[in-house]
Structures are given as C-alpha cells and as structure tokens.
Scaffold this active site. Structure first.
Site, PDB file in Angstrom:
ATOM      1  N   SER A 124       0.778  -1.099  -0.020  1.00 12.68           N
ATOM      2  CA  SER A 124      -0.030   0.082   0.145  1.00 12.68           C
ATOM      3  C   SER A 124       0.775   1.219  -0.016  1.00 12.68           C
ATOM      4  CB  SER A 124      -0.858  -0.025   1.247  1.00 12.68           C
ATOM      5  OG  SER A 124      -1.420   1.358   1.462  1.00 12.68           O
ATOM      6  N   GLU A 126       0.127   3.612   1.784  1.00 18.56           N
ATOM      7  CA  GLU A 126       0.366   4.217   3.012  1.00 18.56           C
ATOM      8  C   GLU A 126       1.634   3.939   3.533  1.00 18.56           C
ATOM      9  OE1 GLU A 126      -2.101   5.547   5.104  1.00 18.56           O
ATOM     10  OE2 GLU A 126      -3.335   6.048   3.406  1.00 18.56           O
ATOM     11  N   TYR A 148      -1.903  -0.050  10.437  1.00 17.78           N
ATOM     12  CA  TYR A 148      -2.102  -0.669   9.113  1.00 17.78           C
ATOM     13  C   TYR A 148      -0.808  -0.446   8.277  1.00 17.78           C
ATOM     14  CZ  TYR A 148      -3.708  -0.859   4.260  1.00 17.78           C
ATOM     15  OH  TYR A 148      -3.986  -1.327   3.006  1.00 17.78           O
TER      16      TYR A 148
END
Ligand code: NAP
Length: 326
Positions: A124, A126, A148
């Site tokens: 990801s 992120e 996460y």
C-alpha cells in the site's frame, strides 16, 4: 493447460474484480474465505457458480498449508488484510497478525508446499506516510503513519526477503488508492458517494467527514487488478508502484460527487474532528513509470469518471433499496 489461481480476500473489492478478470483470462479461480456467522460473499455472488471457495484463514497456518495442497495453484494473490486504516488504531494487534504476519504464513506455506508458485502481495502507498519525495516511486523510503501502514511495510519487506532468501517468484504491488462501486462503505470515497445518493433521494440529510484537505492518488480497482496479473506474467519477479500519477483532495472528491447529482456540497457536509486520524498522511501521489515501461500498464479510468461511476451505481442501488428491492 488451464492455469489455477488462488485469491485470498476474494470477498473484498479487489478480490471480486480479480476473480472476474482471471475467469475472463481462462483461469480456474479458487478463493480463500474465512468462517463467519453471516455470509460475506455479496461482491462475488454473480461468480459463485464459476469459482471455487475454500474455508481458511490468514491467522491459521495449517489451514493455509492444507489449502495450497488441495488447490495446487500456479499463482497466489494475497489480497486479504485488515485493510481499514482507522480500525488499525483500534485493533493494532489483529492488524499485525493478519496484515503483516499473514503474509509470512502464506510465504512459508508456498515455500513448503510448492516453491514454484508465483506470489503477489497487495502492498500500500500508505507505507510512504509522511512522504520523503513527490511523486513516490519504488525507491522512495517508507515512513508509515498507522499500525496498518507499519503492517503493510512488514508484508512488503517479507515478500522481498523470501524472494531474495529462497528465490521465490514473489512480487509486491505498491498500490495507491483504488476505488469502485464495490469499495467498502467505510472508505471515504464510497462513504461520500453512498451519502450523495441517499441525500439526493431524500433518505439522508448530511454526511460527517474528517479532514477534507488530505490528497490522494485515486484510481479504478478494475485497472489495478490487471497490474497484479501482469506482475506475475513477467520473466523475473519485481516490485511495482501502481498509481495514476494524479492527486486530488477529499474536498475535490466531495464537490465532484455532489455536483454529479446537481447539489452543492457545502450544505450537506459536517466536519467531525473525532474522525481525524491520530497521525495523518497528508498527501500521496504515485510515479507508475516503471509499471508503464516494464508491464505496459496504464490506468484507463480518470478521477472524474471514477467518481461519476460510483455515484451512479450508488443512486441505482439506493433507489432499489428504497423501493423495497435488494
Ligand atoms: P477489502 O475490500 O477490505 O477486502 C479485504 C479482504 O480480506 C476481505 O475479503 C476479507 O474477508 C479478507 N480478510 C480479512 N481478514 C482475513 C483473514 N484473517 N483471513 C482471510 N481473509 C481475511 O480490501 P480491498 O480494497 O479489496 O483491498 C485488497 C488488498 O489491497 C488489501 O490487502 C488492502 O490492504 C490492499 N490495498 C488496497 C488499496 C485500496 O485502495 N483498495 C490500496 C492499497 C492496498 P471478509 O469478507 O471475510 O471480511
């Protein structure tokens, strides 16, 4: 010979698009589903007579080994995760178990059962978090800003490590945000398009959102699953950023979605500071030039068309719901 693929997270947004894509490519498609007291296969209902579903869980090593022995896939796509960033602060250990250690469990199972299996890991954007450069590419250092994102960084590096340690064909796709009418309703894009449809049809009068100033690189999930597949068809395993190279703010997303139904967003949006993240990722924008050069991959759906597609789909669905259908 018909190729066999196993998808973890087949009941999620990407799982549904990837399953449909692989069926179209002539694959025999198998999916991992975890046991639940209610069915969660709404997104793949239209495919269930053409795919094979197996009960297993990323938390359970022997169930994964058993699954690989039963299915004997040539390709494994690991899309399963605790994928919602805000939940990762509420359930940091579960997030680590599923989203981080779950990757090692699959890689270990592949190593033991059949090291020739090709493996895709859903990483990801992120992971870039507090970004060090813009746009972000495969060499940009990570600075994850949520449990996460930390878990995804682990998943990325363990994938690279098993490739380097054991010679597995293991690839990490560093995917920027991708959406569709099948996106979970808690994610901001879908939360907005669902609310727009409800407000337009008189079933709601406002939507509560966190900060509107963050910027993301939003693409279409249908495009992104094609990139996953392309990665596993190459001569050599490698890691790729998958993105559109365009960034937009949540504010723009909200304005576009309301404009699609002829409404002015300012009247319906309420800012709720309780929805702010403890540590925010202010902006993300991906450089997908390596995917374009090596995989020949390009996104086909732009931001405006994506939001229009999602608003239109939610309008149709909410209309059906209000009429008493399903
Ligand atoms: P999603 O809709 O939230 O789907 C997640 C899937 O993981 C669901 O099928 C879920 O099953 C499954 N799952 C969760 N815990 C599990 C466990 N313990 N064992 C087995 N399966 C489990 O996510 P998505 O949007 O399709 O994203 C797919 C992957 O890409 C995820 O890994 C996500 O983190 C990553 N990613 C997504 C984006 C994006 O913008 N969409 C961007 C970058 C990376 P249930 O149906 O039973 O809950």
């Amino acid at each position: 010979m018909t190729k066999r693929a196993l998808i973890t997270g087949i009941t999620g947004q990407d799982g549904a698009y990837l399953a449909a894509f692989l069926l179209e490519m002539g694959y025999e498609v198998h999916g991992m589903v975890r046991r639940s007291s209610t069915e969660s296969s709404e997104r793949i209902e239209h495919l269930t007579d053409r795919i094979h579903l197996h009960q297993s869980d990323l938390l359970d090593q022997s169930s994964i080994v058993g699954l690989l022995k039963d299915v004997r896939p040539q390709e494994v796509y690991n899309l399963a995760a605790q994928s919602f960033v805000p939940t990762s602060w509420l359930q940091p250990l579960l997030t680590s178990e599923v989203t981080a250690l779950g990757v090692t469990r699959i890689l270990e199972a592949i190593r033991l059962v059949d090291p020739a299996i090709r493996f895709f890991q859903a990483s990801s954007s992120e992971m870039f978090g507090r970004v060090r450069e813009e746009p972000q590419n495969e060499n940009t250092p990570f600075w994850p800003r949520s449990p996460y994102a930390v878990a995804k960084a682990y998943g990325h590096f363990i994938t690279v490590n098993y490739r380097e340690s054991y010679g597995l064909f293991a690839c990490s796709g560093i995917m920027f945000n991708h959406e569709s009418p099948l996106r979970g309703k808690e994610f901001v894009s879908r939360k907005v398009t669902d609310a727009v449809a409800r407000i337009k049809l008189g079933a709601a009068d406002r939507v509560r959102l966190g900060t509107l100033d963050v910027e993301r690189d939003w693409g279409f999930a249908g495009d992104f699953v094609r990139a996953m597949w392309l990665m596993l068809q190459q001569k050599e395993p490698d890691d790729f950023v998958v993105a559109t190279g365009q960034k937009h703010s949540v504010r723009e997303l909200v304005a576009l979605a309301f404009a699609r139904v002829g409404l002015e967003s300012a009247r319906y949006v309420e800012i709720d500071k309780a929805l702010y993240r403890p540590a925010e990722v202010n902006r993300l924008c991906g450089d997908f030039s390596k995917a374009r050069r090596v995989l020949g991959w390009e996104p086909t759906v732009g931001f405006e068309d994506l939001i229009a597609m999602m608003v239109d789909a939610d309008l149709e669905r909410v209309k059906r719901e209000l009429a008493g259908g399903c």
